[in-house]
Design an enzyme around this catalytic site. Structure first.
Site: not given
Ligand code: GLU
Length: 305
Positions: A259, A64, A61, A189, A241
């Site tokens: 994550v 992002k 993430s 993505y 988050y």
């Molecule tokens: N690859 C992850 C997903 O979209 C990213 C999640 C993350 O780091 O929050 O499932």
């Protein structure tokens, strides 16, 4: 500084035992739950580090904010804001943002999956290969490392275990919020999440944001200061988050977690910090990493509040 980092890091190592490596994507479950590393890049270019700061992991993430920057560079703030909102969701990264809130662009946040999927579609390029390439180049420039690439095993694992992200993308499409082919957007993505970094790269990326769009050392401008302000403000309210409020209290700087165990923290005008600690709390944030940032923030008075 190195001594301080070593001392804090060793004191925070046991906290990793309270967390668990992400396992909803099989390839991520192979992460080393004991690892912990930190790298600091000051705005003047001074570097300090401790622990597992050169171990590679996937950005997840933390891509992002870079996606948001590329979307801003390609379209300007007004258009981006008309497609992806800025209000905190207070929900997990993969939340289906429907139900109590109507699904419209104002309710989609760029720091959670729905917003990130829309942002992939906002990047300019002839096709999705070119769009991803442009995102990767921005990541490499900000990280100060041209060799940064994709972890193929994680990318394949993301792609073959991406049902939830497919559900989110089709929901966006059915609401007229995503125009392009769902699989093509998702491929971009998944590749974006699978970019391989280390603490040093994250510290560099954070330093460009703390330096209001200029590279540390050379001072070369990569994006306008107003864009750094845009991204940092969103990181403050939603970068961690649904743990962003508590993080604001405990650490008090804009940051983004992933994550894969990474955290990129931005201390405006002062430094970028890269953290790696794959044992995560229930909200998907590095347990030992947050503790380390909390203690560092107290020692160096980093909180912006
Ligand atoms: N690859 C992850 C997903 O979209 C990213 C999640 C993350 O780091 O929050 O499932």
């Amino acid at each position: 500084m190195e001594e301080l980092l070593e001392r804090l890091l060793e004191g925070c190592r046991p906290a990793a035992r309270q967390g668990r490596v992400a396992d909803y994507i099989p390839e991520l479950a192979k992460g080393d739950s004991e690892a912990l590393g930190i790298y600091i890049m000051s705005s003047e270019g001074k570097r300090s580090w401790a622990g597992d700061c050169r171990k590679a992991f996937t950005i997840q993430s933390i891509v992002k904010p870079i996606l948001l920057l590329q979307a801003l560079l390609d379209n300007g703030a007004e258009y981006v804001m008309s497609r992806v909102g800025v209000e905190a969701t207070g929900k997990p990264f993969d939340a289906i943002n429907a139900g109590e809130q109507s699904l419209d662009s104002g309710n989609i946040n760029p720091m959670v999956n729905m917003g990130a999927i829309v942002m992939c579609s906002l990047i300019h390029g002839r096709d999705y290969d070119e769009r991803f390439q442009r995102l990767l180049e921005l990541t490499q420039r900000m990280a100060g490392e041209e060799e940064i690439g994709v972890d193929e095993a994680v990318y394949q694992s993301e792609k073959s275990h991406g049902s939830k992200n497919r559900a989110l993308a089709y929901l966006l499409k059915s609401h007229g919020l995503l125009e392009d082919d769902v699989e093509a957007v998702l491929d971009c993505y998944f590749r974006a999440c699978s970019i391989r970094v280390d603490c040093r790269a994250l510290a560099h990326i954070g330093a460009v944001l703390s330096n209001r769009g200029r590279l540390p050392v050379s001072n070369e401008r990569i994006f306008p200061a107003a864009m750094a302000q845009y991204v940092n403000a969103i990181l403050m309210t939603c970068g961690m988050y649904d743990g962003s409020g508590e993080f604001a209290l405990r650490v008090g700087v804009p940051a983004k977690s992933g994550v894969g165990g990474g955290i990129m923290a931005v201390v405006p005008t002062r430094m970028g910090i890269g953290i790696f600690g794959p044992a995560l709390d229930r909200k998907g944030n590095s347990v030992a990493g947050i503790q380390l940032l909390e203690q560092l923030s107290k020692e160096l008075h980093l909180s912006i509040f």
